[in-house]
Design a protein around this motif. Structure first.
Motif, short mmCIF file in Angstrom:
data_model
loop_
_atom_site.label_atom_id
_atom_site.label_comp_id
_atom_site.label_asym_id
_atom_site.label_seq_id
_atom_site.Cartn_x
_atom_site.Cartn_y
_atom_site.Cartn_z
N LYS A 172 1.74 -1.99 -3.17
CA LYS A 172 0.77 -2.20 -4.23
C LYS A 172 1.38 -2.80 -5.49
O LYS A 172 0.71 -3.48 -6.26
CB LYS A 172 0.15 -0.85 -4.63
N LEU B 190 4.20 -10.31 -0.08
CA LEU B 190 4.14 -8.84 -0.23
C LEU B 190 4.44 -8.20 1.13
O LEU B 190 3.82 -8.53 2.12
CB LEU B 190 2.74 -8.46 -0.72
N GLY C 3 6.57 0.40 -3.48
CA GLY C 3 5.37 0.30 -2.64
C GLY C 3 4.76 -1.09 -2.68
O GLY C 3 4.97 -1.86 -3.63
N GLY D 260 -5.35 5.19 5.75
CA GLY D 260 -4.57 4.12 6.37
C GLY D 260 -3.08 4.38 6.34
O GLY D 260 -2.33 3.62 5.73
N ASP E 94 -0.26 -11.09 1.58
CA ASP E 94 -0.02 -9.67 1.82
C ASP E 94 0.22 -9.49 3.32
O ASP E 94 -0.71 -9.54 4.12
CB ASP E 94 -1.25 -8.88 1.34
N MET F 237 1.28 -6.50 -5.65
CA MET F 237 -0.10 -6.92 -5.95
C MET F 237 -0.37 -6.83 -7.45
O MET F 237 -0.90 -7.74 -8.07
CB MET F 237 -0.97 -5.89 -5.23
N SER G 120 6.06 0.94 4.11
CA SER G 120 5.07 2.01 4.24
C SER G 120 4.51 2.15 5.64
O SER G 120 4.47 3.25 6.21
CB SER G 120 3.90 1.77 3.28
N LYS G 121 4.04 1.04 6.19
CA LYS G 121 3.34 1.10 7.48
C LYS G 121 4.32 1.01 8.64
O LYS G 121 4.26 1.80 9.58
CB LYS G 121 2.30 -0.02 7.57
N TYR H 282 -6.79 -0.64 12.30
CA TYR H 282 -8.18 -0.35 11.91
C TYR H 282 -9.15 -1.02 12.87
O TYR H 282 -8.90 -2.12 13.33
CB TYR H 282 -8.47 -0.89 10.51
N1 PLP Z 1 -1.77 -4.07 1.26
C1 PLP Z 1 -2.65 -3.66 2.17
C2 PLP Z 1 -3.49 -4.67 2.87
C3 PLP Z 1 -2.78 -2.30 2.46
O1 PLP Z 1 -3.66 -1.89 3.36
C4 PLP Z 1 -1.99 -1.37 1.75
C5 PLP Z 1 -2.11 0.09 1.98
O2 PLP Z 1 -3.02 0.59 2.55
C6 PLP Z 1 -1.10 -1.86 0.80
C7 PLP Z 1 -1.01 -3.20 0.59
C8 PLP Z 1 -0.29 -0.92 -0.06
O3 PLP Z 1 0.81 -0.40 0.55
P1 PLP Z 1 1.71 0.67 -0.19
O4 PLP Z 1 1.26 2.01 0.27
O5 PLP Z 1 3.12 0.33 0.27
O6 PLP Z 1 1.56 0.51 -1.66
#
Ligand code: PLP
Length: 394
Positions: free
Chosen positions: A101, A233, A99, A39, A204, A104, A237-238, A324
């Motif tokens: 995560k 959150l 990041g 992803g 998120d 989270m 990244s994306k 996705y």
């Molecule tokens: N939240 C979701 C729903 C994700 O799909 C992802 C990564 O795939 C993340 C958080 C984490 O992102 P990061 O790579 O910035 O930690």
């Protein structure tokens, strides 16, 4: 044998990384693998962002920064949220983290303990459940259903709340389904949450730029009535193709900020300085690379959905967001989506993820990331078609 604490018997992981490792191994053995497993955008980080990081290093930004992040970056985050959503956020409540995560991790650590219940989407990002179990809290899956276009249902979510519920995790646009929850449903959820003031919410929104069909993302920040218990959150990244930079941000309620600041001092000190300057350039610079990337994902979305729906035994709803597709593969006759995913990788050279890697409600589905060229997606679909035509069900 060294004995570690029991919490580590209860920690899981993200199978997408295991599939990536296996795909890489097969490729290194000379196999031709098309990767629809991981992803992360298959684009380069836009050049002005890279340049800003290089400049920061050359300018001597080599040291620690405040653990919550440098002030201009936190201000750039709030300015961006204001520009895109019209919401006011105090930069003093923004935390820059390594990041998505990490937000989270912090949120689940704050509320997870034995006896606590934490609600999370299933199918959903696997780390939610893994971290909940790690803390000893009880994971309560909120089913995310195809018949509901993979949106969460406010009614079903609210019905799962008990006096023990401490945290509710929601994710829209969603991984792994691409589901986007409509504003009306979010309105309903927020209204219903008024009856449960003991429940914190982790929203998120890492895919907030990836919404298609002319729709706009509905941020939870738009509801002042839950701001005192909302953790948002998000990250770079994306949106900016920066998965490897490790840069995210969160917005915290006033009452929690100090605790997370202390956690950051204890655990990661700060995000590396040059990356934070890159983050400013990303938010303040031209956004055309983001728009071009989202438009390209939209184009591929149609390629993958149309291609999947042409396959025997497979049906795929059109995802409203993220990058996705989450096709229903129950009609292929394969009793286990994980076995099908594994056979597709080993025998057809196509890396995809089995739905059960995202929770029990993921059985009967596969996740295909369309972070790959349209050409490769078409080739992968051709391989899947040939595989299904030839291969007997395991
Ligand atoms: N939240 C979701 C729903 C994700 O799909 C992802 C990564 O795939 C993340 C958080 C984490 O992102 P990061 O790579 O910035 O930690």
């Amino acid at each position: 044998m060294l004995k570690t604490v029991a919490a580590f018997d209860r920690i899981g992981e993200e199978n997408a990384f295991a599939v990536l490792a296996r795909a890489t191994t097969l490729a290194s053995q000379g196999r031709d693998i098309i990767n629809l497993g991981i992803g992360q955008p298959d684009f380069r980080t836009p050049e002005p962002i890279v340049e800003a990081a290089i400049k920061a290093l050359r300018d001597g930004q080599h040291g620690y920064t405040p653990s919550v992040g440098i002030a201009p970056l936190r201000e750039a985050v709030t300015a961006d949220l204001h520009k895109r959503y019209g919401v006011e956020v105090d930069p003093g409540l923004v935390m820059i983290v390594p990041g998505g995560k990490v937000t989270m991790y912090a949120a689940i650590r704050l509320f997870g303990e034995p006896g606590a219940e934490i609600l999370y989407p299933d199918p959903g990002f696997p780390i939610y459940r893994s971290m909940i179990e790690h803390t000893g809290a009880t994971p309560i899956p909120v089913p995310i259903r195809e018949e509901n276009a993979f949106a969460f249902s406010a009614e079903e979510t609210l019905a799962l709340i008990t006096p023990k519920t401490r945290l509710l995790i929601i994710n829209s646009p969603a991984n792994p389904t691409g589901g986007v929850t409509p504003k009306a449903e979010i309105d309903k959820l927020v209204k219903g949450l008024a009856a449960y003031p003991h429940v914190a919410i982790l929203s998120d929104e890492i895919y907030d730029h990836f919404v298609f069909d002319g729709e706009t993302h509905q941020t939870l920040l738009a509801y002042p009535e839950i701001r005192d218990r909302l953790i948002l959150l998000n990250g770079w990244s994306k949106t900016y193709a920066m998965t490897g930079w490790r840069l995210g941000y969160s917005i915290w309620p006033k009452g929690l900020y100090e605790q997370v600041r202390k956690l950051s001092v204890n655990a990661w000190s700060c995000v590396n300085a040059a990356t934070q300057y890159a983050g400013i350039a990303a938010l303040q610079g031209p956004q055309d690379a983001v728009h071009a990337m989202v438009a390209e994902f939209d184009r591929r979305r149609h390629v993958v959905v149309e291609g999947l729906n042409a396959l025997p035994g497979i049906s795929c709803a059109t995802p409203g967001g993220a990058f996705y597709a989450f096709p229903n593969v129950a009609g292929t006759g394969w009793p286990s989506a994980k076995a099908l995913a594994s056979a597709l990788l080993e025998e057809a050279g196509v890396a995809v993820i089995g739905g059960p890697d995202f929770g029990v409600y993921g059985e009967g589905y596969l996740r295909l990331s369309y972070a790959n060229s349209a050409e490769n997606i078409r080739a992968a679909l051709g391989r899947i078609a040939a595989f299904l035509a030839q291969r007997q069900v395991a």
